[in-house]
Design a protein around this motif. Structure first.
Motif, PDB file in Angstrom:
ATOM      1  N   PHE A  41      14.016  24.014  41.608  1.00 55.70           N
ATOM      2  CA  PHE A  41      14.837  23.277  42.558  1.00 55.70           C
ATOM      3  C   PHE A  41      16.281  23.584  42.207  1.00 55.70           C
ATOM      4  CE2 PHE A  41      11.465  19.834  43.059  1.00 55.70           C
ATOM      5  CZ  PHE A  41      11.144  20.217  44.334  1.00 55.70           C
ATOM      6  N   VAL A  42      17.109  23.741  43.191  1.00 57.54           N
ATOM      7  CA  VAL A  42      18.544  23.929  42.998  1.00 57.54           C
ATOM      8  C   VAL A  42      18.814  24.992  41.925  1.00 57.54           C
ATOM      9  CG1 VAL A  42      20.743  22.700  42.762  1.00 57.54           C
ATOM     10  CG2 VAL A  42      18.742  21.459  43.506  1.00 57.54           C
ATOM     11  N   CYS A  43      18.114  26.088  42.041  1.00 53.46           N
ATOM     12  CA  CYS A  43      18.301  27.230  41.137  1.00 53.46           C
ATOM     13  C   CYS A  43      18.079  26.887  39.666  1.00 53.46           C
ATOM     14  CB  CYS A  43      19.681  27.848  41.335  1.00 53.46           C
ATOM     15  SG  CYS A  43      19.926  28.466  42.997  1.00 53.46           S
ATOM     16  N   LYS A  44      17.322  25.863  39.387  1.00 52.34           N
ATOM     17  CA  LYS A  44      17.007  25.498  38.008  1.00 52.34           C
ATOM     18  C   LYS A  44      15.492  25.384  37.894  1.00 52.34           C
ATOM     19  CE  LYS A  44      19.668  22.466  35.573  1.00 52.34           C
ATOM     20  NZ  LYS A  44      20.138  21.161  35.044  1.00 52.34           N
ATOM     21  N   GLU A  77      20.116  24.985  31.534  1.00 55.73           N
ATOM     22  CA  GLU A  77      19.369  26.072  32.180  1.00 55.73           C
ATOM     23  C   GLU A  77      18.092  25.639  32.880  1.00 55.73           C
ATOM     24  OE1 GLU A  77      19.681  26.195  28.603  1.00 55.73           O
ATOM     25  OE2 GLU A  77      21.725  26.915  28.840  1.00 55.73           O
ATOM     26  N   ARG A  78      17.484  24.495  32.477  1.00 53.54           N
ATOM     27  CA  ARG A  78      16.173  24.143  33.038  1.00 53.54           C
ATOM     28  C   ARG A  78      15.820  22.681  32.816  1.00 53.54           C
ATOM     29  NH1 ARG A  78      11.703  26.728  29.117  1.00 53.54           N
ATOM     30  NH2 ARG A  78      12.194  25.614  27.230  1.00 53.54           N
ATOM     31  N   TRP A  79      14.752  22.258  33.496  1.00 47.98           N
ATOM     32  CA  TRP A  79      14.138  20.960  33.269  1.00 47.98           C
ATOM     33  C   TRP A  79      12.780  21.201  32.628  1.00 47.98           C
ATOM     34  CZ3 TRP A  79      16.013  20.889  38.658  1.00 47.98           C
ATOM     35  CH2 TRP A  79      17.139  20.090  38.825  1.00 47.98           C
ATOM     36  N   VAL A  80      12.369  20.290  31.764  1.00 51.62           N
ATOM     37  CA  VAL A  80      11.044  20.368  31.157  1.00 51.62           C
ATOM     38  C   VAL A  80      10.378  18.996  31.326  1.00 51.62           C
ATOM     39  CG1 VAL A  80       9.727  20.675  29.019  1.00 51.62           C
ATOM     40  CG2 VAL A  80      11.761  22.076  29.449  1.00 51.62           C
ATOM     41  N   ILE A  81       9.186  19.009  31.888  1.00 53.00           N
ATOM     42  CA  ILE A  81       8.388  17.792  32.008  1.00 53.00           C
ATOM     43  C   ILE A  81       7.293  17.887  30.957  1.00 53.00           C
ATOM     44  CG2 ILE A  81       6.880  16.418  33.482  1.00 53.00           C
ATOM     45  CD1 ILE A  81       8.385  17.621  35.898  1.00 53.00           C
ATOM     46  N   GLU A  82       7.309  16.948  30.018  1.00 52.63           N
ATOM     47  CA  GLU A  82       6.280  16.943  28.971  1.00 52.63           C
ATOM     48  C   GLU A  82       5.084  16.134  29.446  1.00 52.63           C
ATOM     49  OE1 GLU A  82       7.508  15.880  25.040  1.00 52.63           O
ATOM     50  OE2 GLU A  82       8.809  17.636  24.885  1.00 52.63           O
ATOM     51  N   MET A  83       3.921  16.740  29.297  1.00 49.31           N
ATOM     52  CA  MET A  83       2.659  16.123  29.700  1.00 49.31           C
ATOM     53  C   MET A  83       1.780  15.991  28.460  1.00 49.31           C
ATOM     54  SD  MET A  83       3.150  16.007  33.032  1.00 49.31           S
ATOM     55  CE  MET A  83       1.515  15.576  33.593  1.00 49.31           C
ATOM     56  N   ARG A  84       1.112  14.860  28.324  1.00 54.30           N
ATOM     57  CA  ARG A  84       0.180  14.647  27.206  1.00 54.30           C
ATOM     58  C   ARG A  84      -1.204  14.385  27.792  1.00 54.30           C
ATOM     59  NH1 ARG A  84       3.291  13.468  22.110  1.00 54.30           N
ATOM     60  NH2 ARG A  84       5.209  14.524  22.704  1.00 54.30           N
ATOM     61  N   GLU A  85      -2.199  14.956  27.134  1.00 53.18           N
ATOM     62  CA  GLU A  85      -3.571  14.754  27.574  1.00 53.18           C
ATOM     63  C   GLU A  85      -3.904  13.259  27.539  1.00 53.18           C
ATOM     64  OE1 GLU A  85      -7.894  16.814  26.792  1.00 53.18           O
ATOM     65  OE2 GLU A  85      -6.478  16.736  25.128  1.00 53.18           O
TER      66      GLU A  85
END
Length: 136
Positions: free
Chosen positions: A88-91, A49-57
């Motif tokens: 992007f691309v409906c995700k 269903e989606r992409w998740v980009i994890e960011m750390r301080e």
């Protein structure tokens, strides 16, 4: 400066950018610059269903309340904030932001930095909110 290479036809052939530079450019396309100022990409996850980009301080961003103390210790991360970045691309692409948590070594009181990362009342980056507002 880019190196000029001649192809078989005697014309200049453009040399590919280094992978690190391509990665850096792609990262700025996906993540607003005000977030990249304080956070770094840690992981990228994909589901159906989606992409998740994890960011750390970034390391060394000591909260103002602790700046004058020597006995500061890193004590894990706060509960992550999750916000919609764009699609992007409906995700949809979400950013999962982890802020560092600090304390003094002889204390249980935690401190962390605060950032104004989303629009008030909406879990999305301001750039997307302003874009959607303009479209409406």
């Amino acid at each position: 400066m880019q190196q000029q290479i001649l192809n078989k036809m005697g014309r200049n052939k453009k040399v590919r950018q280094p992978v690190e530079q391509l990665f850096s450019t792609a990262l700025t396309m996906l993540i607003p610059s005000h977030i990249l100022e304080y956070f770094e990409m840690w992981d990228a996850l994909e589901s159906k269903e989606r992409w998740v980009i994890e960011m750390r301080e970034k390391e060394g961003r000591i909260p103002q309340e602790l700046i004058n103390f020597q006995d500061i210790v890193f004590d894990g991360y706060c509960t992550p904030l999750e916000m919609l970045s764009h699609s992007f691309v409906c995700k949809p692409i979400y950013l999962r932001i982890f802020r560092r948590r600090y304390k003094r070594s002889n204390s249980d009181e935690h401190f962390s930095n605060s950032y104004d990362l989303t629009l008030k009342g909406v879990k999305m980056v301001p750039e997307l909110g302003f874009f959607l507002k303009d479209e409406g």
